[in-house]
Every structure is written in C-alpha cells, then in structure tokens.
Design a protein around this motif. Structure first.
Motif, mmCIF file in Angstrom:
data_model
loop_
_atom_site.group_PDB
_atom_site.id
_atom_site.type_symbol
_atom_site.label_atom_id
_atom_site.label_comp_id
_atom_site.label_asym_id
_atom_site.label_seq_id
_atom_site.Cartn_x
_atom_site.Cartn_y
_atom_site.Cartn_z
ATOM 1 N N THR A 269 0.818 -1.218 0.000
ATOM 2 C CA THR A 269 0.000 0.000 0.000
ATOM 3 C C THR A 269 0.847 1.262 0.000
ATOM 4 N N THR A 270 1.855 1.316 0.876
ATOM 5 C CA THR A 270 2.614 2.555 1.036
ATOM 6 C C THR A 270 3.884 2.614 0.187
ATOM 7 N N SER A 276 -4.851 1.261 -2.824
ATOM 8 C CA SER A 276 -5.073 2.639 -2.366
ATOM 9 C C SER A 276 -5.161 2.738 -0.853
ATOM 10 N N ARG A 277 -5.485 1.621 -0.194
ATOM 11 C CA ARG A 277 -5.674 1.673 1.251
ATOM 12 C C ARG A 277 -5.547 0.269 1.827
ATOM 13 N N ALA A 336 0.071 8.682 11.629
ATOM 14 C CA ALA A 336 -0.066 9.589 10.478
ATOM 15 C C ALA A 336 -0.700 8.873 9.296
ATOM 16 N N LEU A 337 -0.314 7.614 9.090
ATOM 17 C CA LEU A 337 -0.914 6.833 8.001
ATOM 18 C C LEU A 337 -2.394 6.582 8.259
ATOM 19 N N VAL A 342 -4.591 6.098 4.714
ATOM 20 C CA VAL A 342 -3.874 5.027 4.008
ATOM 21 C C VAL A 342 -4.066 3.705 4.748
ATOM 22 N N ILE A 343 -4.052 3.760 6.074
ATOM 23 C CA ILE A 343 -4.405 2.608 6.897
ATOM 24 C C ILE A 343 -5.721 2.933 7.595
ATOM 25 N N GLN A 344 -6.668 2.056 7.462
ATOM 26 C CA GLN A 344 -7.974 2.291 8.081
ATOM 27 C C GLN A 344 -8.332 1.082 8.938
#
Length: 442
Positions: A269-270, A276-277, A336-337, A342-344
């Motif tokens: 993801t990153t 996207s997530r 922060a992610l 980006v992380i849920q």
C-alpha cells in the motif's frame, strides 16, 4: 428413509434458508423457536437481519388463506410446519421449567412420540443443548449444511522427491514443470533431492502453468520482518502475489499470521502503491454487536478491541526501515498513516453494502465469523482488492460455530482448488521461546 427434523432457533438465526435444505424430509419449527427469534428482529446486526429474513421466508411459504400449523408441501418434496406440543414442557426434576430451550425440546419429544414410525431428529448448533437432548433420549445433531468435512489443509507445504537434475533446473529456471492431482493451486512445495536429502528448494505450485515456481520473497524481508520457517515464506509469497486475491492463514497464537499480513499490506500500500488503502478489522463485534453501548466516538470505542492491531503496527514501524526512531516516533508514523486514511481500522459492522476497490483488506480472528458473514465480506471486494483472512479454528469464541463450521475453515476448504485463492497453516510459534512453550504446555 424420511425423517422429522425439529429445528432449534439458532439454526434459523445462523441460516435463514435452512428450512429448504433438508431435501424431502419433514421440517418442524417449534412455536417457541419463533418466539425466541422474535426477540432479535429489531437488532441492526447480522442476527437481526436473519431474524427478519426468517419471518419473510415463513410468510412466503405459508399458503394463501392457509396456515403453517399443518404440514405445508415444499418444492423439494418434504413438508414444513410450526408445532406446539400438546403437553406442557416439564422435562423432569432439575431442569428449568420456564426455559425456552426445554420447551423446544418438549416439542421434539411430542413429535417423536406422536409418530413412532418416522425417526425424529432435533437439530441445534448449541452443543450443551445437544448433550441435554441426548440425556433425555432425544436424537440430536448439529446443522451440517454449513460444515466442511475432511479438513485437509493442515499440511500446506508438501514434500516432493525429485532428481538432482530437476532441482538444478529449478534453481536455474526459477520453476519446475510438475503435474499431480495431489497438488492444488498455490500450495507450498518443498523439493527434496532424492540423492541428497539435505539439498532442498522451496516453491509454490502454479495451477495454471502446471509448475512449481520459486518464491518471490525479498531476501531482506518486509518492514523488518523476515520469514523464519517454510510456512511463513509461502505465506508471505501469497500475501505479495496480486494474482491471488484471497488468502487464508491458519495458526495458533504467535505464529506470525497478523504480523505477516500487516507487513505485506503496508508494503503493497505505502511502498508499491498497488492498493489505495489497507483496511484492517477484527470480528470482535461480528458484523454487528452495537458500538453504541461503549462511550466515546467510533475510534475511541474501537481502540480496546483493535489494540492487538496497533501493537503489531508499532512493532513493524519500530523494527522496520525506521527502526531506530523509538516507540514514540514509530507510533507517530503509523498514526499519520491512519489519519491520512492510508491505513484504516474499522468494525465489520459497517461493511455491508460497501464496494471496496483496490484495497488490501485484512480480517483478523476470522474464525469467529459465520460462513454467511465471511461471504458478506468477500463479496464487498471490488476490482483489484485483496482479502486476507487470519485466525485459529481451534480458538473460537462464537457460541454457535466450531472448527468445521466457522467462516474461516469453510472458505479455506471450499476455495482450496481455486487458482484465485491460497491457504497456509502456520505451525511453529515465532513470537518468543517462552510464548511457544506456553502455547504447547498450557
């Protein structure tokens, strides 16, 4: 031989269409089971939806101008009716006379004694109730329709004896043609030199190309995490393969299921930005225990339940490329992610009706989901989404599923021959020597 099947309420709450799955036999629903189901119809949960579905199903089966108090013919050849026992439910000394469970059991006894020429079977997913039924002489069984039989996924790295020339060809070409009915898609294969047993190579079977191909796991690992055994290596290879959108991981505590899944998800993801997530959840409220009874916002309510996820994220960012920053900096990094989306991390309660394209979806502790709940999750996946289910079928908290009927086991077994799915059972604990010893001895 035709039978009378008396259904407990939990069978219908688990599968609202269970009444159609007993072939040409007679299906009887005690009026007390309907009364118990009625208690849940207002819940905004999977159980509540099932309770409402049962009501609609029975109303549709009921003949126009007719009644379900008498047997109604079904398309599959059997009959369906709602029964009220002729005698009061008094099952003997020591049993609670006001219990709905015992009232349902009394209905089964009444059906059995009314027509002794047809065997009567009481069907319930409550193990204790089956024991009580057996104690008072009522034949009982669990609901078999959702169970998987002959679970054969414990050994997910198969050993294959090959010649020295074949193993050299594997190292040279990165693959080895191999076709055998015993190999199902994406199973791990340990190639062993038949002349020198210590000479081995590890790969994964590609069902489409009919070959064993080399694992594509970075030597340096991901996020500071390197596989420590062959099962972890195969698992990480599957987690990084976009051609396998469904991965299931079995394993006891400490085998690295969640950590590997999170490391692969963060990397894809990153770093690679393939997804996207990364969406992470745990079924501590399996598709619906209401969050409203806990204080605070959704995030604040979730924190106690999702702390194991946060612990793993902190470990990854502490030991990963930013490993020297310390716990505070690593916490800020993954926070922060999360804040950027980006992380849920969210409950499965809100997944129904959503479409999830290009997301890396991880469901931890999936053994506590029913097959229907897992179906709900997997059918949310849109184009380019990968679904990872992790859990231990031997550690189940759900009252009405077991090692063979939980959603994780059902998915792993039913998808084992599909090229879009992969499964690994992790057997060796890698958390610490003490943790592994405690797992084995306690």
């Amino acid at each position: 031989m035709k039978k009378n099947y008396v259904l407990d309420a939990n069978v219908l709450l688990h599968d609202p269409h269970a009444v159609f799955k007993f072939e040409d036999n007679n299906v009887i629903i005690p009026i007390y089971a309907i009364e118990e189901i009625d208690k849940f119809k207002r819940e905004q949960t999977e159980r509540g939806r099932n309770a409402r579905t049962i009501a609609r199903v029975l109303d549709e089966v009921r003949p126009r101008g007719g009644t379900l108090s008498k047997p109604v013919p079904m398309k599959q050849g059997g009959t369906l009716w709602i029964a009220l026992p002729k005698t009061r439910h008094e099952l003997g000394v020591g049993l609670e006379s006001n219990s709905l469970d015992h009232a349902i059991l009394q209905t089964a006894i009444d059906i059995r004694d009314r027509n002794t020429s047809i065997p009567t079977v009481f069907v319930t997913m409550d193990t204790n109730l089956r024991i009580r039924a057996d104690a008072i002489g009522v034949t009982s069984q669990t609901y078999e329709n959702v169970r998987v039989h002959d679970i054969d996924l414990e050994q997910t790295v198969l050993e294959w004896m090959v010649s020295p020339a074949q193993i050299e060809a594997f190292f040279r070409d990165g693959q080895l043609p191999l076709e055998d009915e015993a190999l199902y898609p994406n199973v791990g294969v340990l190639l062993r030199n038949e002349q020198s047993r210590n000479h081995t190579a590890l790969g994964r079977y590609d069902g489409a190309r009919r070959c064993v191909r080399a694992l594509r796991v970075p030597r340096e690992g991901l996020m500071g995490v390197r596989p420590r055994n062959k099962e972890q290596s195969v698992a990480l290879d599957l987690l990084l393969d976009d051609e396998v959108p469904l991965v299931s991981l079995f394993g006891k505590a400490g085998t690295g299921k969640t950590l590997l899944a999170l490391a692969a998800g963060i990397a894809r993801t990153t770093v690679d930005r393939t997804y996207s997530r990364m969406l992470v959840s745990r079924p501590i409220m399996p598709l619906g225990r209401d969050l409203g009874f806990l204080p605070g916002s959704v995030e604040e309510k979730l924190n106690p339940w999702m702390q194991p996820i946060f612990d793993n994220l902190e470990q990854l960012f502490t030991s990963g490329p930013s490993g020297g920053r310390g716990e505070r900096d690593s916490a800020r990094t993954y926070t922060a992610l999360i804040e950027s989306g980006v992380i849920q991390v969210e409950p499965l309660t809100y997944i129904r009706g959503r479409s999830l394209p290009r997301q890396y979806l991880i469901v931890d502790e999936a053994q506590n989901l029913t097959p229907h709940e897992v179906k709900t999750i997997i059918t949310r996946s849109g184009e380019g989404t990968k679904v990872v289910l992790t859990g231990d079928p031997q550690q189940i908290d759900h009252p009405y599923v077991d090692h063979a009927s939980n959603g994780l086991s059902v998915v792993a077994q039913r998808f084992k021959n599909e090229r879009l799915a992969g499964h690994v059972t992790l057997t060796k604990g890698e958390r610490s020597e003490l943790a592994e010893l405690a797992t084995n001895l306690l």
